[in-house]
Scaffold this active site. Sequence first.
Site, mmCIF file in Angstrom:
data_model
loop_
_atom_site.group_PDB
_atom_site.id
_atom_site.type_symbol
_atom_site.label_atom_id
_atom_site.label_comp_id
_atom_site.label_asym_id
_atom_site.label_seq_id
_atom_site.Cartn_x
_atom_site.Cartn_y
_atom_site.Cartn_z
ATOM 1 N N ASP A 357 0.802 -1.216 0.000
ATOM 2 C CA ASP A 357 0.000 0.000 0.000
ATOM 3 C C ASP A 357 0.840 1.272 0.000
ATOM 4 O O ASP A 357 0.388 2.311 -0.478
ATOM 5 C CB ASP A 357 -0.933 0.013 1.220
ATOM 6 C CG ASP A 357 -2.049 -1.014 1.084
ATOM 7 O OD1 ASP A 357 -2.326 -1.428 -0.049
ATOM 8 O OD2 ASP A 357 -2.628 -1.402 2.118
ATOM 9 N N HIS A 477 -9.502 -1.926 -2.705
ATOM 10 C CA HIS A 477 -8.345 -2.068 -3.587
ATOM 11 C C HIS A 477 -8.601 -3.093 -4.677
ATOM 12 O O HIS A 477 -9.189 -4.160 -4.430
ATOM 13 C CB HIS A 477 -7.109 -2.485 -2.784
ATOM 14 C CG HIS A 477 -6.670 -1.470 -1.786
ATOM 15 N ND1 HIS A 477 -5.648 -1.697 -0.892
ATOM 16 C CD2 HIS A 477 -7.111 -0.206 -1.537
ATOM 17 C CE1 HIS A 477 -5.466 -0.626 -0.143
ATOM 18 N NE2 HIS A 477 -6.351 0.295 -0.508
ATOM 19 N N ASP A 479 -6.531 -5.075 -5.960
ATOM 20 C CA ASP A 479 -5.819 -6.350 -5.744
ATOM 21 C C ASP A 479 -6.599 -7.307 -4.842
ATOM 22 O O ASP A 479 -6.162 -8.433 -4.608
ATOM 23 C CB ASP A 479 -4.410 -6.119 -5.198
ATOM 24 C CG ASP A 479 -4.374 -5.621 -3.753
ATOM 25 O OD1 ASP A 479 -5.443 -5.258 -3.201
ATOM 26 O OD2 ASP A 479 -3.267 -5.587 -3.166
ATOM 27 N N CYS A 654 -0.909 -7.670 -0.100
ATOM 28 C CA CYS A 654 -0.947 -6.396 0.618
ATOM 29 C C CYS A 654 0.302 -6.203 1.476
ATOM 30 O O CYS A 654 0.762 -5.072 1.682
ATOM 31 C CB CYS A 654 -2.177 -6.333 1.518
ATOM 32 S SG CYS A 654 -3.738 -6.556 0.666
#
Length: 672
Positions: A357, A477, A479, A654
Amino acid sequence: MSPRTLRLEIEKTTRTTYMVGTELMVNLNRCAPHQSKFFTVKCTPNVHFKITPPTSEESSPPNLLAPNSSLLITMDEVSETANDNKLSVRYYGEKMEKLGNAILHLTAVEISLDVDADRDGIVEKNNPNKASWKWGPNGHGAILLVNCDSESTFRKTLDSEKEEINRVSDLKDMSTMVLRINGPPDLPQGYKLSMHITQTDSESVRVFRPRKSGKAHTSWKHKILKLFLKEHLMVVGMDKLAEEVPYLGGKTELEFFVEGLRFPDRGFDGLITINLSLLEPTGEGLPGTPIFTDKVMFRISPWIMTPNILKPMEVFVCSTSDNNAFLKSIKNLVDSCGYKLKVCHEYVNRNDRWMQDEIEFGYIDSPHHGFPVVLDSPRDQGLKDFPYEVLLGPDFGYVTRYIDHKASSLDSFGNLEVSPPVTVNGKSYPLGRIIIGVAFPTTTHGRNMTQVVQDFLWAQKVQEPIALYSDWLTVGHVDEFMTFVPAPDRKKFRLLLASPDAGYKVFRTLQKNGHGKAEMFPDFEEAITVDDILSDKKLQAENDYVQNCIDWNRDVLKKELGLDDEDIIDLPILFKMLEEYDKRGQRAAAYYPDMVNMIVLGDQLGIPKPFGPQVNGKCALETEMRSLLEPLGLKCTFIDDFASYHKLLGEVHCGSNVLRQPSTFRWWNLEL
């Protein structure tokens, strides 16, 4: 190039400097005495002239002076000394009486400001396309890097923010520009060479040249003095728009080093023009006037992201007080792949574990040099100092975008991905396309990636962004529901999408085969049977909604990446809605570890361990993942991130990041 207008005066000697390869035009009527009817022209051998309009073939000197009679003057060779070439015009009246004489002294020189306009790493002489930019393999135009690394190892500062060049190694981050001169030892008195740029370009570029050296000095006083002298002088840049540059005379070259200061962005297309003018004196106390200007153009290299299919170089992960098991698993995976592992310890990360991030790795490139550049997100949590204090260094650049408001979750770079190379409706994207998550178009109060970051990404041009809908997720997000993995066939990759439908299919198959009492999360307090999951109508409704959101994105990705259904693999992942997240209604999060949120290291995948129902001693979800991915030659390693990441609404991807080799495709060869 159009001719340069030159004025002559009767009974006076006019002196000018001539640039070989150009033309001088003299309007013969402007200085002609009253009642002039005829003229003759004489010159030294190196001077050539043409009368326009041409006189009739039958006529011979003297020539008839017409209302629009002009001389076009050229020279083939440079002068040996100043004012060594001459031309004279004599005017006559009706009866051939002499009325006056105008004399011109000429100094011929060759001056060329040169760059690597053909992009082969060599500064060629006087490329005809040096003052313009064209994309493509048959394009032209010089390339410039933003000098965003730091040659200093202590008290780090971006090299572009320093006022001077402190290390010779910094020069390789700059592009070479060469001033080539061929002419007499000295210019005529009062003539000067001036380099100049616009006020706008001064914010984007600086030009340096070596300090002009005279006779060698070896005294100890000189050596000490040299330590305090700047070896390279700034010619133009910042607020310095123009500066005289030395005319060295003879057949000489003067090397300049051109430094980029900022990336393309909104309002700045990355193009920069540098001018070199020869100034002619006009009178005492008056500024010189430009009689010749040579121009070159640079385009600043864009910042380029690297997709999952490129070879890894180094893996980055954080160490926290509660992730030792996770860290050990990542280390084992990275070691087995033969890559480097960089662990960011707690005194740096301040218990911020979300490495993905905070940063996004990319690179910049030119024919002569390139290096990785980290894009620092505006989230600014515990890891905020890591990219600048740890990553920034020699040949490792840094760039960020600042915001004047609190960052949202969508400003984190788990919400920033890039596809592998694709071709869409005949248009090629050899560097892939950037993917970001935003609010749904009809949402009035949704979260979006901050505009300054979006502007930056769009301005790079070479990886045209795609906006997906990710605000339906608690964290928000991209992802969390998609990634790319390499493949040996089709487009050389597969798009992996989270799919509640695929998840329910696995659970219904388990129930049908008599495994309804098998437990999800065995040995955890969250343990729940397959039967209980399938009987939860609320969970089913929530996942129907999630599937609709993912399908909306699926259609966008198919269209924007030119994908078929055969290019997509649906992964069995369920979601759940979280209550009243930040008072903006319910949003979704993964029900069990989100297996799409994986780390891709070549053919090795580090996948969140889902803790699915056990069948014959094996996790049914892991078995399904292997059946989907191993036929592509991929190897699945399942990593336990349940307590240290999943419960905190994140997963393996992440908590990690990968520096990859740059693409072999050179961005300037892109057809735009």
